[in-house]
Structure formats: C-alpha cells, structure tokens
Design a protein around this motif. Structure first.
Motif, short mmCIF file in Angstrom:
data_model
loop_
_atom_site.label_atom_id
_atom_site.label_comp_id
_atom_site.label_asym_id
_atom_site.label_seq_id
_atom_site.Cartn_x
_atom_site.Cartn_y
_atom_site.Cartn_z
N VAL A 91 0.92 -1.21 -0.08
CA VAL A 91 0.01 0.11 0.07
C VAL A 91 0.97 1.17 0.16
O VAL A 91 1.47 1.49 1.00
N GLU A 92 1.13 1.73 -1.14
CA GLU A 92 1.75 2.88 -1.27
C GLU A 92 0.94 4.35 -0.98
O GLU A 92 -0.04 4.34 -1.67
N PHE A 148 -2.86 11.04 9.23
CA PHE A 148 -2.38 9.65 8.77
C PHE A 148 -3.78 8.86 8.97
O PHE A 148 -4.67 9.10 9.96
N PHE A 149 -3.96 7.60 8.55
CA PHE A 149 -4.88 6.54 8.93
C PHE A 149 -4.84 5.56 10.09
O PHE A 149 -3.37 5.09 9.99
N GLY A 150 -5.32 5.70 11.21
CA GLY A 150 -5.14 4.70 12.05
C GLY A 150 -5.41 3.17 11.75
O GLY A 150 -4.54 2.36 12.23
N ILE A 151 -6.12 3.20 10.81
CA ILE A 151 -6.41 1.76 10.23
C ILE A 151 -6.25 1.66 9.07
O ILE A 151 -6.62 2.51 7.94
N MET A 152 -5.33 0.44 8.59
CA MET A 152 -5.29 0.13 7.20
C MET A 152 -4.92 -1.45 7.46
O MET A 152 -4.12 -1.63 7.97
N ASN A 174 -5.77 -1.83 13.07
CA ASN A 174 -5.67 -0.50 13.86
C ASN A 174 -4.56 -0.33 14.34
O ASN A 174 -3.96 -0.33 15.53
N ILE A 175 -3.53 -0.17 13.35
CA ILE A 175 -2.13 -0.09 13.75
C ILE A 175 -1.95 1.06 14.62
O ILE A 175 -0.75 1.16 15.60
N ASP A 176 -2.33 2.32 14.10
CA ASP A 176 -1.83 3.59 14.89
C ASP A 176 -0.81 3.98 14.92
O ASP A 176 -0.31 4.39 15.94
N LEU A 177 0.14 3.99 13.71
CA LEU A 177 1.51 4.20 13.69
C LEU A 177 1.45 5.68 13.04
O LEU A 177 1.17 5.70 11.85
N SER A 198 -9.01 -2.54 3.65
CA SER A 198 -9.99 -1.36 4.16
C SER A 198 -9.13 -0.33 4.80
O SER A 198 -7.97 -0.45 5.14
N VAL A 199 -9.52 0.78 4.99
CA VAL A 199 -9.05 2.06 5.62
C VAL A 199 -10.02 3.08 6.25
O VAL A 199 -11.18 2.93 5.98
N GLY A 200 -9.70 3.44 7.47
CA GLY A 200 -10.38 4.19 8.32
C GLY A 200 -9.65 4.88 9.47
O GLY A 200 -8.25 4.91 9.49
#
Length: 316
Positions: A91-92, A148-152, A174-177, A198-200
C-alpha cells in the motif's frame, strides 16, 4: 495501464467495527492501480452536541448502519485482482487530505493508559485550521497536524471469522502508527483472495502511545497505489519510509510486543543481508530504535525503526 478509481464512504461501502474475510468487496482494482478513498470518523456517541457540521454521508451512515464489535467506520474492502493468500500487498500512501474543519478527542471510562486516574467520559470537539495545518485546543495551545490513517488492513484469515476493529493483528488493522504518512509504503500479508484492503480511523495528529484512547479523530481522504508481491512472504506488517525500515509487534503485553518487533527486524536483516541471527541481534542493539506505537487498543504496539542504508536490498 494504471487506472485511478474513487471509492466514496457511503452506507453501502463501509463496514463498522469489524473485519471479516467474507465481506464482499466494495471495489475491485488491478495490481498497480491507484484508488482515492473517502472515510468518515466518529459514531453518534462522540458527536452528541457537536457544534460543527457533519458530512452528509456521515449522517447517512449513522442512520443506516449499525456498529458491530468496534467503533471504527472503515471504507472498503477493496479487492486486488489476483491476490492470493501468501502474497504481500503493498500500500503506497500517495496522499492524505483533511475532509472537515474539525475533529474530536475522547476520554472514556475503563479505557486509555490511565483509566484509573480518569474514570469519566469527556469528548472535545476541536477546530482545525486547514490553511495553517493546525488544531486549536480549547485550553490554549495550537498543534501542527500530521494526518494519517489509524487503520489500514487487509482481511484476516477466514478461520478467524469476524474480528473487532479495535485490536491490531497480523493483518494490520488498527495499527495507529504515526509514521504511516504520504511517501511511505506499508506491506501487509495477504490472507484472503483479493486481499480485501480497508482504511479508516482518520487522525489529524497523534502522539506515539495515543495515551488517552483517541487521537485528534477526523474524516480523511487517502490516495493509495496497491501493488502485489509474490516473490517474498511476510508474517506481519512492515513499512518502508524514505529514511527507515519499520517492523511491528502487537501483543497484549508491551514487552512481548517489543520482542515481536525486534525479532521481525532480526529476520529482515538475516534474510536480506545474509547475517547470522546473533550478528543481527548485536547490530539492532547498536542501530535499531524501539518505539511505542500505542498502548490503548487491547493488543499494544511497538515498532522497530532502522535506517534504510543498512538494508539496501530489502525488496530485491
């Protein structure tokens, strides 16, 4: 030929609070295609008495969709044609844009790093200045934003069934990185046909740890390029920034999460540089940084960061 697709956040294209390999894709793309994905963030409980306008699709999702297991509203999944278990999805992250002029932060009873000190509910609705790229906190300070997205994440293994969106796992989620900003490539192991990305959980800004439970939660649009790799395998998420390689560990115990992230970095060094495990272990003690990703999502997160110059042939 590379195509660009768009996926809006609507009641038909989101799943609220869970991952499941049986979800039907909201969109199917070819490897190498780009996709622009809109997201929304926040359930009715966080948005009571919100003084800012909600996006129309956000209201429609609240009316028509029901949360299941977790609080996160995710757009997707996006299937990548030909992806099979054992592949790696790249995922770029090409771009992340704010969709609204506000966000929220919540403290909730029994949650967060210091739940015993703050056993109450507090929700702050915080204005965002998109021109200045700052948030103005109600108690005074301005904070520069780094969206940034907390979830990918991709679909988990089918055998896991339906799982909550709260805990990050081998499939990502929910990586939250905070490092996952434009210019970074996130690599995820594929567990289901199509990968089902999915993303959110859009964040306008977050500190490492996300200690009170939430970041500055907001609605974002992301632009991603989705590539497939079949020449190498991956057990857990890995990221490559312009300057660093990042391995990740998730576990209910923070010490064990750190061990997982460290072992993953040692594995990368052994596989790529041909070193012995003992040499890689010594090297990590001299050159690898361990950082806390988050400590509030059930499975705590630690990420290991190593300068890319030490692993020049990682993807060859």
């Amino acid at each position: 030929m590379t195509r660009t697709h768009q996926l809006a956040a609507t009641p038909e294209t989101v799943h609220w609070g869970f991952f499941d390999a049986s979800l039907a894709p909201a969109l199917t793309v070819s490897p190498g295609d780009e996709v622009i994905i809109d997201t929304v963030n926040g359930g009715p409980g966080e948005l009571v008495d919100c003084p800012f306008p909600l996006l129309p699709e956000h209201r429609a999702i609240h009316r028509q969709c029901v949360p299941k297991m977790g609080p996160h509203i995710m757009t997707g999944p996006v299937a990548v044609d030909g992806a099979q278990p054992g592949d790696v999805l790249e995922v770029e992250i090409l771009g992340v844009q704010l969709r609204t002029d506000w966000g929220f932060n919540a403290i909730k009873p029994l949650r967060g790093a210091l739940s015993e000190d703050f056993p109450f509910l507090r929700v702050l609705h915080i204005p965002i200045d998109r021109e200045l790229n700052e948030a103005l906190l109600p108690f005074g300070p301005r904070i520069p934003l780094r969206p940034f997205f907390g979830i990918m994440g991709v679909a988990p293994p089918a055998a896991w069934g339906t799982i909550s969106s709260i805990e990050p796992r081998e499939h990502g989620g929910n990586i939250d990185l905070t490092e996952l900003v434009p210019g970074v490539r996130l690599f995820l192991p594929v567990f289901a046909p199509g990968a089902l990305f999915s993303v959110g959980d859009g964040h306008a800004v977050q500190g490492d740890g996300e200690v009170c439970l939430t970041a500055l939660e907001t609605s974002l649009t992301g632009r991603f390029k989705l590539n497939l790799h079949r020449s190498w395998s991956l057990a857990r998420p890995l990221a490559i920034t312009p300057t660093h390689v990042i391995t990740m560990g998730m576990d209910p115990d923070l010490d064990d999460a750190a061990k997982i992230a460290l072992r993953e970095m040692i594995n990368v060094l052994v596989r790529t540089n041909g070193w012995s495990a003992a040499d890689a272990y010594t090297f990590c003690s001299l050159a690898c940084d361990l950082r806390i990703t988050q400590i509030v999502d059930g499975n705590k997160g630690v990420h290991a960061m190593l300068a890319r110059r030490y692993i020049p042939n990682l993807l060859t």
